[in-house]
Scaffold this motif. Structure first.
Motif, PDB file in Angstrom:
ATOM      1  N   UNK A   1       0.864  -1.177   0.000  1.00 32.67           N
ATOM      2  CA  UNK A   1       0.000   0.000   0.000  1.00 32.67           C
ATOM      3  C   UNK A   1       0.900   1.227   0.000  1.00 32.67           C
ATOM      4  N   UNK A   2       0.768   2.052  -1.024  1.00 36.24           N
ATOM      5  CA  UNK A   2       1.643   3.199  -1.169  1.00 36.24           C
ATOM      6  C   UNK A   2       1.214   4.384  -0.324  1.00 36.24           C
ATOM      7  N   UNK A   3       2.149   5.261   0.005  1.00 32.48           N
ATOM      8  CA  UNK A   3       1.826   6.436   0.812  1.00 32.48           C
ATOM      9  C   UNK A   3       1.141   7.549   0.037  1.00 32.48           C
ATOM     10  N   UNK A   4       1.205   7.527  -1.287  1.00 30.05           N
ATOM     11  CA  UNK A   4       0.646   8.607  -2.102  1.00 30.05           C
ATOM     12  C   UNK A   4      -0.628   8.131  -2.788  1.00 30.05           C
TER      13      UNK A   4
ATOM     14  N   UNK B   1      -2.896  12.950  -1.318  1.00 32.02           N
ATOM     15  CA  UNK B   1      -2.616  12.668   0.089  1.00 32.02           C
ATOM     16  C   UNK B   1      -1.292  11.916   0.183  1.00 32.02           C
ATOM     17  N   UNK B   2      -0.442  12.335   1.107  1.00 28.53           N
ATOM     18  CA  UNK B   2       0.839  11.666   1.312  1.00 28.53           C
ATOM     19  C   UNK B   2       0.930  11.272   2.778  1.00 28.53           C
ATOM     20  N   UNK B   3       0.878   9.982   3.048  1.00 26.78           N
ATOM     21  CA  UNK B   3       0.898   9.463   4.410  1.00 26.78           C
ATOM     22  C   UNK B   3       2.334   9.155   4.832  1.00 26.78           C
ATOM     23  N   UNK B   4       2.794   9.828   5.885  1.00 26.94           N
ATOM     24  CA  UNK B   4       4.142   9.567   6.379  1.00 26.94           C
ATOM     25  C   UNK B   4       4.227   8.180   7.030  1.00 26.94           C
TER      26      UNK B   4
END
Length: 315
Positions: A137-140, A203-206
């Protein structure tokens, strides 16, 4: 590389002039639109494709910047590269199906794919087809883009002067003296949006960046790709497309300091009427001609009472 430690949300604003930003194969390649509202649509897949293409052009062949999803690529062969790297040259060169021996190898395979393919560690991927490298699952994540106002696609008829083959040319010559026009003109059609301003959210999830190794440098490259996404994607079908503005909400920690939807609502886009922003649908716009250029719109960002820990970057 420094792993991303802060959450980011962004608004991508781009436009099209006399082009088809994203054709719908289920509708004869007409520009995608919402049938209820008439708003134009551009799919997330289309936007991700442009990011992949830019990264491939800018960093072709560089370690860590290979592209997993490419036209004509055989994905299982890319999975095989991970097995070969971990098991050695004898590790699974001919097998049609491969599976990790244990959880440790499964993680090592996923990590290898993330480390070598930019789009895997950015967007994630399902890599469990035949030669199994698991799922990531990618962060972007990027939404569909929607146009600010309704679009009215125009159908344009085009002609080709040259004949396809000798038989077609002969048929044209035989009918030259008749009343029926049979010269070397092949008729075709294309669809264009005269002008449309589109908005997509990202959305970019750290937290997910920690799992894939998505770094601060990768984030910079992502934003660079978004700003230049259309500069190397020119074609007659797409007309003129350009990124007009990239607005980034940067949080001070990994979990974030405010809901994304509340931040996105701070970006207002409307028609420019004598230097003032008028909301779309304002009765004062009823007699105004349709928008045909970016300067017909006005973009404002509400910076008042910004949540603590959130800063706004404009690119």
């Amino acid at each position: 590389m420094t792993t991303l430690s802060r959450r980011h949300d962004f608004v991508l604003i781009f436009d099209v002039t006399n082009g088809n930003p994203n054709g719908d194969p289920d509708a004869g390649n007409q520009p995608r639109l919402d049938p209820e509202t008439g708003l134009g649509l551009v799919s997330d897949v289309s936007l991700k494709r442009k990011i992949r293409n830019y990264v491939d052009l800018a960093h072709e062949g560089k370690d860590g910047h290979h592209i997993y999803v490419q036209e004509g690529a055989i994905l299982n062969e890319k999975h095989r590269q991970a097995y070969t790297a971990l098991r050695g040259d004898s590790g699974g060169k001919k097998e049609a199906k491969l599976n990790p021996k244990d959880d440790a190898e499964a993680k090592a395979l996923r990590d290898w794919m993330c480390a070598n393919f930019f789009d895997v560690r950015t967007f994630g991927a399902v890599m469990s087809t035949g030669i199994n490298c698991g799922q990531v699952k990618g962060p972007v994540q990027i939404t569909f883009a929607s146009s600010v106002e309704r679009i009215l696609p125009a159908e344009v008829t085009i002609t080709r002067m040259a004949a396809t083959n000798e038989a077609e040319k002969k048929k044209a010559e035989e009918g030259a003296d008749s009343d029926q026009r049979t010269d070397n003109r092949t008729m075709g059609r294309k669809y264009i949006v005269p002008y449309g301003l589109y908005v997509a959210h990202g959305f970019v999830s750290a937290k997910f960046a920690e799992r894939t190794g998505f770094s601060e440098a990768d984030l910079d490259l992502l934003f660079e790709a978004l700003k230049n996404a259309f500069e190397h994607d020119r074609s007659a079908a797409r007309g003129e497309m350009a990124t007009r503005k990239l607005i980034v909400f940067r949080h001070e920690n990994a979990l974030g300091n405010a809901p994304a939807h509340e931040l996105f609502e701070r970006v207002r886009i409307g028609r420019d009427l004598d230097g003032e922003l008028r909301e779309i649908g304002d009765p004062g716009l009823d007699n105004r001609p349709p928008a045909r250029k970016f300067s017909d719109y006005r973009i404002e960002i509400d910076r008042s009472d910004l949540p603590a820990g959130v800063e706004i970057l404009e690119m």
